[in-house]
Design an enzyme around this catalytic site. Structure first.
Site, PDB file in Angstrom:
ATOM      1  N   HIS A 156      22.044  -4.340 -16.491  1.00 21.21           N
ATOM      2  CA  HIS A 156      20.998  -3.701 -17.309  1.00 21.21           C
ATOM      3  C   HIS A 156      21.339  -2.252 -17.625  1.00 21.21           C
ATOM      4  O   HIS A 156      20.873  -1.710 -18.621  1.00 21.21           O
ATOM      5  CB  HIS A 156      19.646  -3.823 -16.613  1.00 21.21           C
ATOM      6  CG  HIS A 156      19.259  -5.249 -16.384  1.00 21.21           C
ATOM      7  ND1 HIS A 156      18.990  -6.111 -17.429  1.00 21.21           N
ATOM      8  CD2 HIS A 156      19.158  -5.981 -15.252  1.00 21.21           C
ATOM      9  CE1 HIS A 156      18.720  -7.308 -16.947  1.00 21.21           C
ATOM     10  NE2 HIS A 156      18.814  -7.259 -15.624  1.00 21.21           N
ATOM     11  N   CYS A 161      -3.432   4.661 -26.922  1.00 22.29           N
ATOM     12  CA  CYS A 161      -4.220   4.804 -28.155  1.00 22.29           C
ATOM     13  C   CYS A 161      -5.064   3.548 -28.268  1.00 22.29           C
ATOM     14  O   CYS A 161      -5.205   2.809 -27.292  1.00 22.29           O
ATOM     15  CB  CYS A 161      -3.317   5.054 -29.371  1.00 22.29           C
ATOM     16  SG  CYS A 161      -2.136   3.761 -29.775  1.00 22.29           S
ATOM     17  N   HIS A 209      14.314  -4.102 -16.081  1.00 21.05           N
ATOM     18  CA  HIS A 209      15.413  -4.369 -17.023  1.00 21.05           C
ATOM     19  C   HIS A 209      15.672  -3.256 -18.032  1.00 21.05           C
ATOM     20  O   HIS A 209      16.797  -3.062 -18.450  1.00 21.05           O
ATOM     21  CB  HIS A 209      15.151  -5.671 -17.782  1.00 21.05           C
ATOM     22  CG  HIS A 209      15.376  -6.886 -16.938  1.00 21.05           C
ATOM     23  ND1 HIS A 209      15.464  -8.156 -17.462  1.00 21.05           N
ATOM     24  CD2 HIS A 209      15.529  -7.032 -15.603  1.00 21.05           C
ATOM     25  CE1 HIS A 209      15.668  -9.032 -16.489  1.00 21.05           C
ATOM     26  NE2 HIS A 209      15.692  -8.379 -15.342  1.00 21.05           N
ATOM     27  N   ASP A 254      -4.894   9.436 -27.702  1.00 22.17           N
ATOM     28  CA  ASP A 254      -5.673   9.947 -28.830  1.00 22.17           C
ATOM     29  C   ASP A 254      -7.140   9.626 -28.564  1.00 22.17           C
ATOM     30  O   ASP A 254      -7.500   9.108 -27.488  1.00 22.17           O
ATOM     31  CB  ASP A 254      -5.150   9.385 -30.168  1.00 22.17           C
ATOM     32  CG  ASP A 254      -5.501   7.923 -30.383  1.00 22.17           C
ATOM     33  OD1 ASP A 254      -5.989   7.255 -29.434  1.00 22.17           O
ATOM     34  OD2 ASP A 254      -5.290   7.421 -31.503  1.00 22.17           O
ATOM     35  N   THR A 272      -4.497   0.768 -29.772  1.00 26.65           N
ATOM     36  CA  THR A 272      -3.689  -0.448 -29.608  1.00 26.65           C
ATOM     37  C   THR A 272      -2.508  -0.278 -28.647  1.00 26.65           C
ATOM     38  O   THR A 272      -1.945  -1.259 -28.176  1.00 26.65           O
ATOM     39  CB  THR A 272      -3.085  -0.854 -30.963  1.00 26.65           C
ATOM     40  OG1 THR A 272      -2.294   0.259 -31.443  1.00 26.65           O
ATOM     41  CG2 THR A 272      -4.166  -1.193 -31.978  1.00 26.65           C
TER      42      THR A 272
HETATM   43  C1  RB5 Z   1      -6.662   5.528 -34.411  1.00 24.33           C
HETATM   44  O1  RB5 Z   1      -7.651   5.130 -35.247  1.00 24.33           O
HETATM   45  C2  RB5 Z   1      -5.667   4.399 -34.176  1.00 24.33           C
HETATM   46  O2  RB5 Z   1      -4.948   4.191 -35.353  1.00 24.33           O
HETATM   47  C3  RB5 Z   1      -4.789   4.756 -33.023  1.00 24.33           C
HETATM   48  O3  RB5 Z   1      -5.561   4.895 -31.878  1.00 24.33           O
HETATM   49  C4  RB5 Z   1      -3.682   3.785 -32.664  1.00 24.33           C
HETATM   50  O4  RB5 Z   1      -4.166   2.536 -32.281  1.00 24.33           O
HETATM   51  C5  RB5 Z   1      -2.549   3.699 -33.574  1.00 24.33           C
HETATM   52  O5  RB5 Z   1      -1.627   2.907 -33.418  1.00 24.33           O
END
Ligand code: RB5
Length: 150
Positions: free
Chosen positions: A133, A65, A98, A8, A67
């Site tokens: 596994h 993304c 695994h 994203d 995170t």
């Molecule tokens: C976008 O703002 C953010 O929520 C997205 O990049 C992501 O980290 C969601 O888990």
């Protein structure tokens, strides 16, 4: 080896640096977007790359993304996908050995571009160990197919 990439807006730059790394290594990939830093909805892009992996058009997916968390949740809803958020070398290796993971998820605010490249290299070059596994990974598929595990 063919890879499906997606991110994203929160990982647009990380995806670009991974693409540069793959270009340098001569590894084939398709970029499923997004294609700018304009705000988008991460499940859409996670779905596009994950579906292509699930359809066996690609060997592995790399989906990012901010995170790594949201895209992993979305990708794991696609049948046949085992997506793992990786933040260090051990996780990238173990989830292949695994869990037979087929998608690596990373967060631009979590890993540096250097570390992300390293994790990609480890992930795509580590073999699934099979053996006990296989039974466990098959049980994950059973859950996906609505079976009750005892
Ligand atoms: C976008 O703002 C953010 O929520 C997205 O990049 C992501 O980290 C969601 O888990």
């Amino acid at each position: 080896m063919k890879l499906a990439l997606a991110a994203d807006h929160g990982a647009f730059e990380l995806k670009n640096s991974i693409k540069k790394h793959l270009d340098e290594k001569g590894i084939e990939y398709n970029d499923f977007g997004c294609f700018s830093k304009e705000s988008v909805d991460y499940p859409v892009f996670a779905y596009k790359a994950a579906s292509a992996v699930a359809n066996k058009e690609y060997d592995f997916g790399i989906i990012c993304c901010t995170t790594g968390l949201g895209v992993s949740m979305a990708a794991n809803k696609v049948k046949g996908i085992r997506a793992a958020v990786c933040t260090n070398e051990m996780l990238a290796e173990m989830t292949r050995r695994h869990n037979n993971a087929n998608v690596i998820c990373m967060g631009q605010n979590v890993v540096s571009s250097e570390l992300a490249n390293k994790l990609v290299d480890i992930f795509i070059s580590t073999e699934f160990e099979g053996g006990r596994h296989t039974r466990r990974v098959n049980l994950i598929t059973d859950i996906e197919n609505g079976k009750t595990l005892e």
